[in-house]
Design a protein around this motif. Structure first.
Motif, mmCIF file in Angstrom:
data_model
loop_
_atom_site.group_PDB
_atom_site.id
_atom_site.type_symbol
_atom_site.label_atom_id
_atom_site.label_comp_id
_atom_site.label_asym_id
_atom_site.label_seq_id
_atom_site.Cartn_x
_atom_site.Cartn_y
_atom_site.Cartn_z
ATOM 1 N N MET A 88 0.857 -1.206 0.000
ATOM 2 C CA MET A 88 0.000 0.000 0.000
ATOM 3 C C MET A 88 0.888 1.251 0.000
ATOM 4 N N LEU A 89 0.681 2.112 -1.003
ATOM 5 C CA LEU A 89 1.477 3.335 -1.078
ATOM 6 C C LEU A 89 0.944 4.368 -0.076
ATOM 7 N N LEU A 90 1.824 5.308 0.300
ATOM 8 C CA LEU A 90 1.510 6.309 1.329
ATOM 9 C C LEU A 90 0.263 7.128 0.985
ATOM 10 N N LEU A 91 0.103 7.478 -0.294
ATOM 11 C CA LEU A 91 -1.049 8.301 -0.696
ATOM 12 C C LEU A 91 -1.996 7.541 -1.634
ATOM 13 N N GLN A 92 -2.043 6.239 -1.481
ATOM 14 C CA GLN A 92 -2.924 5.404 -2.309
ATOM 15 C C GLN A 92 -4.357 5.952 -2.270
ATOM 16 N N ASP A 93 -4.973 6.123 -3.437
ATOM 17 C CA ASP A 93 -6.364 6.577 -3.561
ATOM 18 C C ASP A 93 -6.605 8.021 -3.123
ATOM 19 N N LYS A 94 -5.545 8.755 -2.814
ATOM 20 C CA LYS A 94 -5.728 10.165 -2.436
ATOM 21 C C LYS A 94 -5.794 11.018 -3.697
ATOM 22 N N VAL A 95 -6.605 12.067 -3.636
ATOM 23 C CA VAL A 95 -6.734 12.993 -4.762
ATOM 24 C C VAL A 95 -6.049 14.310 -4.372
ATOM 25 N N ALA A 96 -5.122 14.762 -5.226
ATOM 26 C CA ALA A 96 -4.330 15.954 -4.909
ATOM 27 C C ALA A 96 -4.425 16.976 -6.028
ATOM 28 N N LEU A 97 -4.761 18.213 -5.675
ATOM 29 C CA LEU A 97 -4.754 19.306 -6.649
ATOM 30 C C LEU A 97 -3.469 20.111 -6.432
ATOM 31 N N VAL A 98 -2.682 20.247 -7.487
ATOM 32 C CA VAL A 98 -1.432 21.016 -7.402
ATOM 33 C C VAL A 98 -1.538 22.213 -8.348
ATOM 34 N N ALA A 99 -1.493 23.400 -7.779
ATOM 35 C CA ALA A 99 -1.572 24.635 -8.577
ATOM 36 C C ALA A 99 -0.195 25.274 -8.647
ATOM 37 N N GLY A 100 0.328 25.507 -9.865
ATOM 38 C CA GLY A 100 1.582 26.246 -9.974
ATOM 39 C C GLY A 100 2.678 25.585 -10.784
ATOM 40 N N VAL A 101 2.339 24.538 -11.556
ATOM 41 C CA VAL A 101 3.363 24.018 -12.463
ATOM 42 C C VAL A 101 3.374 24.922 -13.699
ATOM 43 N N ALA A 102 4.583 25.390 -14.066
ATOM 44 C CA ALA A 102 4.730 26.153 -15.316
ATOM 45 C C ALA A 102 5.606 25.371 -16.282
ATOM 46 N N ASN A 103 6.625 24.712 -15.751
ATOM 47 C CA ASN A 103 7.532 23.901 -16.571
ATOM 48 C C ASN A 103 8.240 22.872 -15.682
ATOM 49 N N HIS A 104 9.202 22.158 -16.249
ATOM 50 C CA HIS A 104 9.826 21.066 -15.479
ATOM 51 C C HIS A 104 10.693 21.575 -14.333
ATOM 52 N N ARG A 105 11.006 22.864 -14.320
ATOM 53 C CA ARG A 105 11.803 23.416 -13.225
ATOM 54 C C ARG A 105 10.946 23.861 -12.037
ATOM 55 N N SER A 106 9.649 23.979 -12.228
ATOM 56 C CA SER A 106 8.756 24.483 -11.178
ATOM 57 C C SER A 106 8.847 23.635 -9.912
ATOM 58 N N ILE A 107 8.822 24.315 -8.770
ATOM 59 C CA ILE A 107 8.787 23.592 -7.490
ATOM 60 C C ILE A 107 7.549 22.688 -7.464
ATOM 61 N N ALA A 108 6.449 23.187 -8.021
ATOM 62 C CA ALA A 108 5.209 22.402 -8.048
ATOM 63 C C ALA A 108 5.373 21.109 -8.847
ATOM 64 N N TRP A 109 6.276 21.114 -9.824
ATOM 65 C CA TRP A 109 6.487 19.884 -10.596
ATOM 66 C C TRP A 109 7.217 18.848 -9.737
ATOM 67 N N GLY A 110 8.197 19.289 -8.977
ATOM 68 C CA GLY A 110 8.891 18.377 -8.059
ATOM 69 C C GLY A 110 7.903 17.768 -7.063
ATOM 70 N N ILE A 111 6.987 18.598 -6.583
ATOM 71 C CA ILE A 111 5.987 18.120 -5.624
ATOM 72 C C ILE A 111 5.023 17.145 -6.309
ATOM 73 N N SER A 112 4.635 17.477 -7.538
ATOM 74 C CA SER A 112 3.713 16.603 -8.278
ATOM 75 C C SER A 112 4.308 15.208 -8.451
ATOM 76 N N LYS A 113 5.598 15.165 -8.803
ATOM 77 C CA LYS A 113 6.246 13.856 -9.003
ATOM 78 C C LYS A 113 6.287 13.061 -7.696
ATOM 79 N N ALA A 114 6.562 13.751 -6.593
ATOM 80 C CA ALA A 114 6.633 13.059 -5.299
ATOM 81 C C ALA A 114 5.257 12.527 -4.889
ATOM 82 N N LEU A 115 4.225 13.333 -5.060
ATOM 83 C CA LEU A 115 2.872 12.900 -4.668
ATOM 84 C C LEU A 115 2.394 11.751 -5.558
ATOM 85 N N ALA A 116 2.654 11.871 -6.864
ATOM 86 C CA ALA A 116 2.231 10.813 -7.796
ATOM 87 C C ALA A 116 3.002 9.522 -7.501
ATOM 88 N N GLY A 117 4.276 9.663 -7.163
ATOM 89 C CA GLY A 117 5.093 8.487 -6.844
ATOM 90 C C GLY A 117 4.588 7.748 -5.614
#
Ligand code: NAD
Length: 270
Positions: free
Chosen positions: A1-30
């Motif tokens: 069971m993953l830490l955030l299995q079945d959780k829904v997350a809204l991330v506001a603020g990705v502009a490109n691959h350098r965005s802090i929000a993109w790093g967060i998105s990858k961690a949450l999705a992982g």
């Protein structure tokens, strides 16, 4: 069971691959979260390309200055998922390049920076509240910088906006705590992003980390992502109203050892 299995997350603020929000998105999705990335129209196509690399992620258009777009995005989240577990706000903007004297900030520039960089977190939190309540609780997170409490020449109105944002974190934590909704912020060390390009002498902030931060280095995008994952996960279930520094320890220092003097320091004696 993953830490955030079945959780829904809204991330506001990705502009490109350098965005802090993109790093967060990858961690949450992982960790198993299903992601909704919201983006301004001008960067939506780029964000859609990035989102395609994540399992089960969607992209919605949302400019935080437009209440109609905020309402439409949250209505779509409700329609698709029925609720929301995690909200990440990683948005900042100032009208002009951040440079010169803070005293020269215009009323218009002040209101714009405070609206987009501080008020918008409250606007999103209000829409997220009922969706999180339905899930029995949730976690909200925003991104801030040490310029909220110390003076960094040039950071100016953004420092004032970050101070308002951090105060919002504490008031929102009180408002929402009874519903088991936690509200926190990460104060990140400097990162080479699009937003950072708007700060004069940003390179100086970046270089100084290597000599002045206890860890003698800068912070990686993934390190902020992992800290965000922690704060948004059940591992942080008793943490709310907190500003977590992910800055290689820079904030504890009382003395800096810069590669060169900050602009505006002319006349100081060595
Ligand atoms: P970024 O440019 O990648 O992200 C800023 C985001 O704000 C962009 O996605 C942009 O589209 C969005 N945005 C601006 N105006 C908007 C609006 N009206 N509606 C919707 N979105 C809007 O840069 P970043 O560095 O990843 O910035 C993310 C957050 O991190 C900001 O709050 C920033 O202040 C904070 N932060 C950055 C650093 C740094 O050194 N880069 C350090 C500490 C904190």
């Amino acid at each position: 069971m993953l830490l955030l299995q079945d959780k829904v997350a809204l991330v506001a603020g990705v502009a490109n691959h350098r965005s802090i929000a993109w790093g967060i998105s990858k961690a949450l999705a992982g960790a198993g979260a299903r992601l909704i990335l919201t983006a301004q129209e001008r960067v939506k196509a780029t964000v859609e390309e990035l989102a395609a690399s994540l399992p089960d992620a969607i992209v919605l258009q949302m400019d935080v200055q437009r209440d109609d777009e905020i309402d439409a995005a949250f209505a779509e989240v409700e329609r698709r998922y029925g609720g929301l577990d995690i909200l990440v706000h990683s948005i900042g903007y100032a009208a002009a390049k951040l440079e010169g004297r803070y005293i020269d900030t215009t009323r218009e520039g002040f209101l714009l920076a405070l609206d987009i960089s501080a008020y918008s977190f409250t606007a999103l939190a209000r829409r997220a509240e009922p969706l999180m309540e339905r899930r029995g609780g949730g976690a909200m997170l925003t991104l801030t910088y040490l310029g909220s409490e110390r003076v960094f020449p040039n950071y100016n109105v953004m420092g004032v906006a970050k101070a308002a944002l951090e105060a919002s974190v504490r008031y929102l934590a009180w408002d929402l705590g009874a519903k088991n909704i936690r509200v926190n912020a990460i104060s990140s060390g400097p990162q080479r992003t699009l937003a950072a390009r708007g700060i004069a002498d940003f390179n100086l902030m970046w270089e100084q980390m290597k000599t002045s931060a206890p860890l003698r280095r800068n912070v990686e995008q993934d390190e902020v992502g992992q800290a965000a994952l922690f704060l948004c996960s059940p591992m942080a279930s008793a943490i709310t109203g907190h500003i977590l520094f992910v800055d290689a320890g820079y904030h504890v220092m009382g003395m800096s050892f810069g590669p060169k003097k900050a602009s505006g320091a002319e006349g100081a004696t060595d």
